[in-house]
Scaffold this active site. Sequence first.
Site, PDB file in Angstrom:
ATOM      1  N   ASP A 197      -1.145  -7.735  79.394  1.00 47.97           N
ATOM      2  CA  ASP A 197      -1.921  -6.671  80.037  1.00 47.97           C
ATOM      3  C   ASP A 197      -3.031  -6.242  79.085  1.00 47.97           C
ATOM      4  O   ASP A 197      -3.130  -6.762  77.964  1.00 47.97           O
ATOM      5  CB  ASP A 197      -1.013  -5.489  80.425  1.00 47.97           C
ATOM      6  CG  ASP A 197      -1.490  -4.767  81.694  1.00 47.97           C
ATOM      7  OD1 ASP A 197      -2.714  -4.508  81.813  1.00 47.97           O
ATOM      8  OD2 ASP A 197      -0.656  -4.452  82.556  1.00 47.97           O
ATOM      9  N   GLY A 203      -4.687  -8.810  76.588  1.00 49.15           N
ATOM     10  CA  GLY A 203      -5.753  -9.657  77.088  1.00 49.15           C
ATOM     11  C   GLY A 203      -6.253  -9.200  78.438  1.00 49.15           C
ATOM     12  O   GLY A 203      -5.675  -8.306  79.060  1.00 49.15           O
ATOM     13  N   PHE A 206      -7.030 -10.695  82.103  1.00 46.79           N
ATOM     14  CA  PHE A 206      -6.652 -11.937  82.793  1.00 46.79           C
ATOM     15  C   PHE A 206      -7.814 -12.641  83.487  1.00 46.79           C
ATOM     16  O   PHE A 206      -7.655 -13.770  83.938  1.00 46.79           O
ATOM     17  CB  PHE A 206      -5.409 -11.784  83.681  1.00 46.79           C
ATOM     18  CG  PHE A 206      -5.386 -10.661  84.696  1.00 46.79           C
ATOM     19  CD1 PHE A 206      -6.372 -10.517  85.646  1.00 46.79           C
ATOM     20  CD2 PHE A 206      -4.291  -9.791  84.719  1.00 46.79           C
ATOM     21  CE1 PHE A 206      -6.304  -9.514  86.596  1.00 46.79           C
ATOM     22  CE2 PHE A 206      -4.214  -8.779  85.671  1.00 46.79           C
ATOM     23  CZ  PHE A 206      -5.231  -8.637  86.613  1.00 46.79           C
ATOM     24  N   HIS A 232      -3.018  -8.673  95.213  1.00 47.15           N
ATOM     25  CA  HIS A 232      -3.601  -7.887  96.316  1.00 47.15           C
ATOM     26  C   HIS A 232      -4.740  -6.970  95.864  1.00 47.15           C
ATOM     27  O   HIS A 232      -5.487  -6.470  96.697  1.00 47.15           O
ATOM     28  CB  HIS A 232      -2.520  -7.116  97.087  1.00 47.15           C
ATOM     29  CG  HIS A 232      -1.969  -5.907  96.411  1.00 47.15           C
ATOM     30  ND1 HIS A 232      -1.375  -4.877  97.117  1.00 47.15           N
ATOM     31  CD2 HIS A 232      -1.896  -5.568  95.104  1.00 47.15           C
ATOM     32  CE1 HIS A 232      -0.960  -3.956  96.262  1.00 47.15           C
ATOM     33  NE2 HIS A 232      -1.257  -4.343  95.052  1.00 47.15           N
TER      34      HIS A 232
END
Lengths: 335, 335
Positions: free
Chosen positions: B198, B224, B226, B244
């Site tokens: 995260d 990090g 993503f 989502h």
Amino acid sequence: MSAATPQHIMQLGMGFWASKTVLSAVELGVFSTLANAPADLPTLQRKLALHQRSARDFLDALVALKLLERKNGIYSNAAETDLFLDRAKPTYVGGFLEMANARLYGFWGSLTEALRTGKLQNEGKGGEDFFAAVYAEPDRLRGFLAAMSAISAGTAHAIAANFPWEDYKTFMDLGSAQGMVPATLARAHIHLSGIGFDLPSVKPVFEEFIAHQGMSDRVRFQAGNFFEDILPKADVIVMGHILHDWDLAQKKVLLGKAFDALPKGGAVIVYDAIIDDDRRENAFGLLMSLNMLIESRGGFDYTGEDCQAWMREAGFSKTRVEPLVGPESMVIGLK
Amino acid sequence: MSAATPQHIMQLGMGFWASKTVLSAVELGVFSTLANAPADLPTLQRKLALHQRSARDFLDALVALKLLERKNGIYSNAAETDLFLDRAKPTYVGGFLEMANARLYGFWGSLTEALRTGKLQNEGKGGEDFFAAVYAEPDRLRGFLAAMSAISAGTAHAIAANFPWEDYKTFMDLGSAQGMVPATLARAHIHLSGIGFDLPSVKPVFEEFIAHQGMSDRVRFQAGNFFEDILPKADVIVMGHILHDWDLAQKKVLLGKAFDALPKGGAVIVYDAIIDDDRRENAFGLLMSLNMLIESRGGFDYTGEDCQAWMREAGFSKTRVEPLVGPESMVIGLK
């Protein structure tokens, strides 16, 4: 972990998602549009001026909530939706939901503050009187009165069916709004004639509604303020969604004035989302009482036992409670 | 009038009353207070600092909603309430409801505008980036991460139980938040070790949570972004309530990066409130997609079929959908 899941809690707590989706659908006219003609997604998107990003999710959510049906990509109203949420039909109950969408949803955002302070959270929060404000603006008044009709329609039919009207000739509906109850009673019982009693500004809206219902020969309007003026006399006095607006002293004043206006043998019919005596079943009635916290300075909903005690205190000799429709009941007092 | 009544419509449309009552109860600490000791009305009124006007209606409404019990005037938590809404218990799911109360209830007030414009309605409405804003403020971040744990707890157990973990040794949880899924997987399967991935600001919250869960020896944090960084390698990559949040192109980027980070035979597990393929059953999933409209620039929820197609496009050879808990399902892709 046991087999217990937080499903019930999450569904209840996040219930505002489904609720606001329905309220927005009423606001956008989804159901009135589909009542005219079932339609596919592109047609609905255009007719309702929906952005394409979420139009399909929105409509399919209404399908999953059982308000719409969808067959081969064509959306249509479910049977109850078509009956109750098409603006063009006399059975439309969306007026109350329109009002909830435009006003209550936002005001309920301050529920915590209301619970801590005991103070209303609607237009009156700034000191404005809600009823005075609503009744002073013709458009707002029409909207409010239509909302009141919407939530009284089913109940009006139940009152027409479940009271010995053959024993009485005249009635007076206290705080009649548009006149849904007077019109329904007069239509169901041709020997009855009645009065709708409300503030002067309601007169044109009432008379238009009653004329539209074809009941002008037996239902007339009388203007007045039910706290300041003497009430017109009638064999039966109806008070629907009135008593819960006011504090205890005011409730007793209204019941006392009704007693005075009735002949011996006359009856008062009070209806609201009456709370069960044990205060543990009628969630809607208890939530309606919190709505009175949001909406009024001292109003609250009450049990049948509460209301019968106030009626006896006002002089009524016999009282009883009878269920009407859904969460609504009526308390009857005989003079 | 037929026997049809508008009950279902009214209950759904006015569902925000019950919902906001529950949200305010969580905010006021009703359930955490009662978890310590059942109490009568005056005691609760004092402990919760409730004004006397509506305290009883509020508590009795929670009784009628089956969240509280009341015996001889003493209020106590219902069993599920005590398990899931007591802040002191590790099973607490109120974090999500606290977040819904503080943020979403108000933002959803603009649903109609969102549907018309396709634009988000949260903090980002003024141009602010929601994730950037939340992640920049430690207190807000903690609240958000706790909310994410709350809604992932039950699902985490189901994923631990319903996947052949014996075939794998390492996992990586993409967008791990506090680390509910890593901690649950590691506790359930002692041969597993894993990474929570995260943004850097999540690190202290993650490490504190994992230490509290006693899993620091097998679960570590890697900081990090993503979208910008290469993902750490692992046998299984989990993405929960991540896909989502993003638009279609971004969803495909994330699945592609997961594919690249997996060994041959590795698996990706995507979970969300996956919508049923026919888009007519999972109301919560469809409403969650509207929540993504409110909360993000391009996010939306999706069906199992949608997700499997994106996975195959990314190169995954076998895919399947499996139900988890309530409205949640997982889509599994094998490389």
